[in-house]
Design an enzyme around this catalytic site. Structure first.
Site, PDB file in Angstrom:
ATOM      1  N   ASN A   1      24.830   9.401   6.878  1.00 48.46           N
ATOM      2  CA  ASN A   1      24.946  11.223   6.854  1.00 48.46           C
ATOM      3  C   ASN A   1      25.324  11.531   5.458  1.00 48.46           C
ATOM      4  O   ASN A   1      25.071  12.899   5.332  1.00 48.46           O
ATOM      5  CB  ASN A   1      25.891  11.445   8.021  1.00 48.46           C
ATOM      6  CG  ASN A   1      26.585  12.708   7.595  1.00 48.46           C
ATOM      7  OD1 ASN A   1      26.061  13.765   8.217  1.00 48.46           O
ATOM      8  ND2 ASN A   1      27.752  12.736   7.246  1.00 48.46           N
TER       9      ASN A   1
ATOM     10  N   THR B   1      30.141  23.791   7.917  1.00 48.69           N
ATOM     11  CA  THR B   1      30.843  22.440   7.142  1.00 48.69           C
ATOM     12  C   THR B   1      31.410  22.897   5.716  1.00 48.69           C
ATOM     13  O   THR B   1      30.698  23.825   5.373  1.00 48.69           O
ATOM     14  CB  THR B   1      29.805  21.191   6.973  1.00 48.69           C
ATOM     15  OG1 THR B   1      28.763  21.663   6.142  1.00 48.69           O
ATOM     16  CG2 THR B   1      29.441  20.933   8.621  1.00 48.69           C
TER      17      THR B   1
ATOM     18  N   ASP C   1      30.755   4.929  -2.550  1.00 46.47           N
ATOM     19  CA  ASP C   1      29.721   5.573  -2.874  1.00 46.47           C
ATOM     20  C   ASP C   1      28.320   5.087  -2.448  1.00 46.47           C
ATOM     21  O   ASP C   1      27.914   4.051  -2.901  1.00 46.47           O
ATOM     22  CB  ASP C   1      29.438   5.889  -4.562  1.00 46.47           C
ATOM     23  CG  ASP C   1      28.696   6.743  -5.093  1.00 46.47           C
ATOM     24  OD1 ASP C   1      27.507   7.121  -4.332  1.00 46.47           O
ATOM     25  OD2 ASP C   1      28.831   7.174  -6.081  1.00 46.47           O
ATOM     26  N   VAL C   2      27.747   5.819  -1.475  1.00 37.12           N
ATOM     27  CA  VAL C   2      26.532   5.245  -1.044  1.00 37.12           C
ATOM     28  C   VAL C   2      25.150   4.966  -1.964  1.00 37.12           C
ATOM     29  O   VAL C   2      24.408   4.504  -1.687  1.00 37.12           O
ATOM     30  CB  VAL C   2      26.145   6.324   0.193  1.00 37.12           C
ATOM     31  CG1 VAL C   2      26.994   6.308   1.443  1.00 37.12           C
ATOM     32  CG2 VAL C   2      25.418   7.544  -0.407  1.00 37.12           C
TER      33      VAL C   2
ATOM     34  N   LYS D   1      15.243  15.165   1.565  1.00 33.42           N
ATOM     35  CA  LYS D   1      14.976  15.286   2.766  1.00 33.42           C
ATOM     36  C   LYS D   1      13.943  15.054   3.476  1.00 33.42           C
ATOM     37  O   LYS D   1      13.538  14.495   4.516  1.00 33.42           O
ATOM     38  CB  LYS D   1      15.781  16.654   3.445  1.00 33.42           C
ATOM     39  CG  LYS D   1      17.250  16.953   3.044  1.00 33.42           C
ATOM     40  CD  LYS D   1      17.939  15.781   3.380  1.00 33.42           C
ATOM     41  CE  LYS D   1      19.564  15.884   3.156  1.00 33.42           C
ATOM     42  NZ  LYS D   1      20.163  14.934   3.706  1.00 33.42           N
TER      43      LYS D   1
ATOM     44  N   TYR E   1      16.344  18.939  -3.542  1.00 36.69           N
ATOM     45  CA  TYR E   1      16.921  18.690  -2.245  1.00 36.69           C
ATOM     46  C   TYR E   1      16.086  18.559  -0.995  1.00 36.69           C
ATOM     47  O   TYR E   1      16.220  17.506  -0.347  1.00 36.69           O
ATOM     48  CB  TYR E   1      17.901  19.767  -1.837  1.00 36.69           C
ATOM     49  CG  TYR E   1      18.944  19.781  -0.309  1.00 36.69           C
ATOM     50  CD1 TYR E   1      20.015  18.823  -0.209  1.00 36.69           C
ATOM     51  CD2 TYR E   1      18.548  20.420   0.749  1.00 36.69           C
ATOM     52  CE1 TYR E   1      20.520  18.580   0.997  1.00 36.69           C
ATOM     53  CE2 TYR E   1      18.938  20.070   2.018  1.00 36.69           C
ATOM     54  CZ  TYR E   1      19.946  19.259   2.013  1.00 36.69           C
ATOM     55  OH  TYR E   1      20.963  19.221   3.271  1.00 36.69           O
TER      56      TYR E   1
END
Ligand code: NAD
Length: 256
Positions: free
Chosen positions: A92, A193, A65-66, A162, A158
């Site tokens: 990513n 995706t 898990d990043v 970003k 979000y």
């Protein structure tokens, strides 16, 4: 000679289980790199790892898990142990925000978006940079978004992550440019995706709604983002530093 030949190079790619991450892993392997694949989902990861040997390169799958500091540190060091070096990283891994106005966004949802999309990139770069120093230089690409350069209604949390990725990219890039480590970001538009399937609901109406944002009249393909990452990491992008490359079919440019 200017080249995209990655023979004897090693790439570290997070969120490599599906979507843009899988396409990027395969593109870098096609270009000659051995690839370390990081994802939270073991089944997806194993499927990407199964596809890599078709390119003639090696895969090193790592379930992590990043947003977990010790897991990211261990992932970077196990890549260096496995392949002896790290030349490229594509940070990513990310999660989406179901459309929600800011005043209805729960703090748990906010915290998870920050943890994965922003802290995940911070932790990855924190450990990738020393590993690249050891390898004599390198290149890092961080995944931002169209939501990193414009505001989007229903996407405040979000978009905060970003926009943050771009600020972090630009600042860290200045710190290490003189050491031969180039750091850049990519801001994709609407890409077909699993994430976009969830975001659009996957119905014909949902797909039409997101495609309507695209002047090109279609979604982008994951490979069209992978090729931008490949360009930024290769000698072809050798003078690109601290840049946020918008690859979005025109989505964020203006009113069409
Ligand atoms: P996706 O959901 O299809 O795939 C994401 C991958 O990341 C999966 O393999 C998933 O298991 C993995 N992942 C998720 N959380 C993780 C975590 N905590 N630790 C490790 N791995 C984790 O997403 P995608 O559409 O391929 O998007 C990839 C990146 O591009 C994301 O950062 C996303 O925000 C960004 N992006 C996507 C689009 C788009 O239209 N698809 C547009 C702009 C930006």
């Amino acid at each position: 000679m200017i080249t995209t030949d990655f023979t004897d190079k090693v790439a570290f790619i997070t969120g490599a289980g599906v979507g843009i991450g899988r396409a990027t892993a395969l593109a870098f392997a096609e270009a000659g790199a051995d690839v370390a694949l990081v994802s939270i989902d073991e089944d997806d990861l194993n499927e990407t790892a199964r596809l890599v040997p078709d390119t003639g390169r090696r895969a090193h799958p790592i379930v992590a898990d990043v947003s977990d500091a010790s897991a990211v540190q261990a992932a970077v060091s196990s890549t260096a142990d496995e392949f002896g070096r790290i030349d490229f990283a594509v940070n990513n891994a990310g999660i989406e925000q179901p459309p929600t106005p800011l005043d209805e966004t729960g703090q748990d949802d906010w915290n998870r978006l920050i943890a994965v999309n922003l802290t995940g990139v911070f932790l990855a770069m924190k450990h990738e940079i020393p590993a690249m120093r050891e390898s004599g230089g390198g290149a890092i690409v961080n995944l931002s978004s169209g939501a990193g350069v414009v505001g989007i209604s229903g996407q405040a949390a979000y978009a905060a992550t970003k926009h943050g990725v771009i600020g972090m990219t630009k600042s860290a890039a200045l710190e290490v440019a003189a050491e031969g480590i180039r750091i850049n970001a990519i801001c994709p538009g609407i890409i077909e995706t699993p994430m976009m399937g969830r975001f659009s609901g996957g119905t014909p109406e949902g797909r039409a709604r997101v495609i309507a944002q695209e002047p090109v009249g279609r979604m982008g393909r994951p490979e069209e983002i992978a090729s931008a990452a490949l360009w930024l990491c290769s000698d072809l992008g050798g003078f690109a530093v601290s840049h946020a490359l918008v690859v979005d079919g025109g989505q964020t440019v203006g009113i069409s």
